[in-house]
Enzyme design. Sequence first.
Site, PDB file in Angstrom:
ATOM      1  N   TYR B 293     -25.408  -8.403 -80.903  1.00  0.00           N
ATOM      2  CA  TYR B 293     -26.475  -9.396 -80.743  1.00  0.00           C
ATOM      3  C   TYR B 293     -26.431  -9.972 -79.331  1.00  0.00           C
ATOM      4  O   TYR B 293     -25.402 -10.453 -78.870  1.00  0.00           O
ATOM      5  CB  TYR B 293     -26.308 -10.521 -81.757  1.00  0.00           C
ATOM      6  CG  TYR B 293     -27.552 -11.347 -81.960  1.00  0.00           C
ATOM      7  CD1 TYR B 293     -28.430 -11.061 -82.998  1.00  0.00           C
ATOM      8  CD2 TYR B 293     -27.853 -12.421 -81.136  1.00  0.00           C
ATOM      9  CE1 TYR B 293     -29.574 -11.816 -83.211  1.00  0.00           C
ATOM     10  CE2 TYR B 293     -28.993 -13.187 -81.331  1.00  0.00           C
ATOM     11  CZ  TYR B 293     -29.846 -12.874 -82.372  1.00  0.00           C
ATOM     12  OH  TYR B 293     -30.978 -13.624 -82.567  1.00  0.00           O
ATOM     13  N   TYR B 344     -37.153  -8.182 -79.448  1.00  0.00           N
ATOM     14  CA  TYR B 344     -36.404  -9.332 -79.968  1.00  0.00           C
ATOM     15  C   TYR B 344     -36.840  -9.613 -81.394  1.00  0.00           C
ATOM     16  O   TYR B 344     -37.852 -10.260 -81.626  1.00  0.00           O
ATOM     17  CB  TYR B 344     -36.653 -10.547 -79.068  1.00  0.00           C
ATOM     18  CG  TYR B 344     -35.940 -11.811 -79.486  1.00  0.00           C
ATOM     19  CD1 TYR B 344     -34.558 -11.878 -79.519  1.00  0.00           C
ATOM     20  CD2 TYR B 344     -36.652 -12.956 -79.818  1.00  0.00           C
ATOM     21  CE1 TYR B 344     -33.903 -13.045 -79.883  1.00  0.00           C
ATOM     22  CE2 TYR B 344     -36.007 -14.133 -80.176  1.00  0.00           C
ATOM     23  CZ  TYR B 344     -34.631 -14.167 -80.208  1.00  0.00           C
ATOM     24  OH  TYR B 344     -33.995 -15.331 -80.567  1.00  0.00           O
TER      25      TYR B 344
END
Lengths: 139, 394
Positions: B293, B344
């Site tokens: 991440y 995203y």
Amino acid sequence: MTVRINPVARDEESAAFFDGTAIGEFRLLRRRSTGEYLDPRTVPDPDDDLEWTAAAGTGTVVSWSVVHKRARDGGEPERVVVGIVELAEGPWWWCRLDADPDADLWQLPVRAVFVPSGPDPDHEKVPVFAPAEEADHAR
Amino acid sequence: MTSRRETPARRRAAIAGLGLTELGKVYGPSARQFAAQAVRRAADDAGIGLSDIDGLLVSAGTTPGVDLSLQVDLGLRDLRMFTQMQAFGSTAGAMVQYAAMAVEAGMADTVACVFADAPLKQGKATGAAYGGRRVTPTGWGSLLGSSGFAGPNSFYALAARRHMKTYGTTSEQLGAIAVAQRAWAAKNPLAQLREPITLADHQASRFIAEPFHLLDCCLVSNGGAAVIVTSAERAATMAQPAVQVLGWGQAHPGNSFRRNDNLGLVSGAAQSGPAAMEMAGVTIEDIDVAEIYDCYTFTALLTLEDYGFCGKGEGGEFVATPGMLGPDGKLAVNTGGGQLSSYYLWGMTPLSEAIIQARGQGGERQVPKHDTVLVSGNGGILDHHSTLVLGTEG
């Protein structure tokens, strides 16, 4: 004072804190039984023996960032210094720093100054932390 | 502890479908519509019908509408498991974990997990995408914004600065992550940003919140992603190569930010990573691909450290080692370009790329060895972590 804070108004939970900033006090909650200092935002437990107390208003910088706010007219961005201050009593306080954006502020000793956040009577004073040496000098 | 690799395959869960909508500056569909489209595409990908789905986990980003209404939008009847979840960027990984547990317990057979968001509006600056969420200027909630804090950018910048000052991590080292991931993105047709960048480009990009340059910060994207989780046994009969869920972990450190804590120094990845690897019966040396991440370059660096790819405080030196990251690098990290360059979708970004790599469907960017894939999710200000170990070995 060159720092500009946008208007902040009190609510029920923050009233006692802003009563303090109005008279130049940085207030923390203290647990009477242990003497422990708690963040002013602590949600009180009815069984807890908390009291408001004036802190020293001093601390050291834990970390800082220079936020770049783009100018609406396309000019140079405004550089706003924000940071985390470890207060002398232990709690951390996230706040505006009135400091040189190009300086190394790591572990810098700082002191609270209280800045009016707006022109209206309900606009509270907000604590801003400045290098302790300069803040002391300005007194 | 017996690792999941040693338990019978029929008791294991696997990912059998992946659905991605169009991603990026895609205007028109609502988040709710993206969510429904992602589930349909995931079912198509798995080669099943929507009516085969008997479990549904939904997660919204910043825009409303992705909620329990999705069942009706999709016309799903008689679900046996259905929940709306929220652990911010760690949600996607957590959804797969709960889906796997439901499948292994026999509570549901085929669970769809979906995330969608549509913060971008046409004609509005990307940076203003999240601007509608301002709190009213009263009380505690107003203090940070009034004092100049600018959302996650400044919070993560403070975390990064603390790491830099404590361990000597530099902006150039953070830049090495951005450069490497863009090189991967150049090979990814799904990526929003595919023009190669150099370290000089990173350093020259405008500051957002020092120490972060623009190229330290993730994209903002519209779109949705969904995965289908079922038993490994059933997955083996479906349309795609099965991706087994070998291990998982979560960690929620409970940082208060109100007193000395690990902000910027250690994240929950330090617990959830080792826990997931232990459950899977693997060690860090077994990891072929790591999808980490990366809401910021720094988040990826801290997670790599906390997972144990290098020692604590050595992340900067590690990522900047020549030949370490990027295509043909020693360590395959964020092989699709991540959230910095690709798209995203919170935790669905690393998860979706992990599935693509594990299946061997990465095309030009495919990593040759992809048997064991580590996936991280991070949410809040390093508050919530989820880790998955995925695998394709029997």
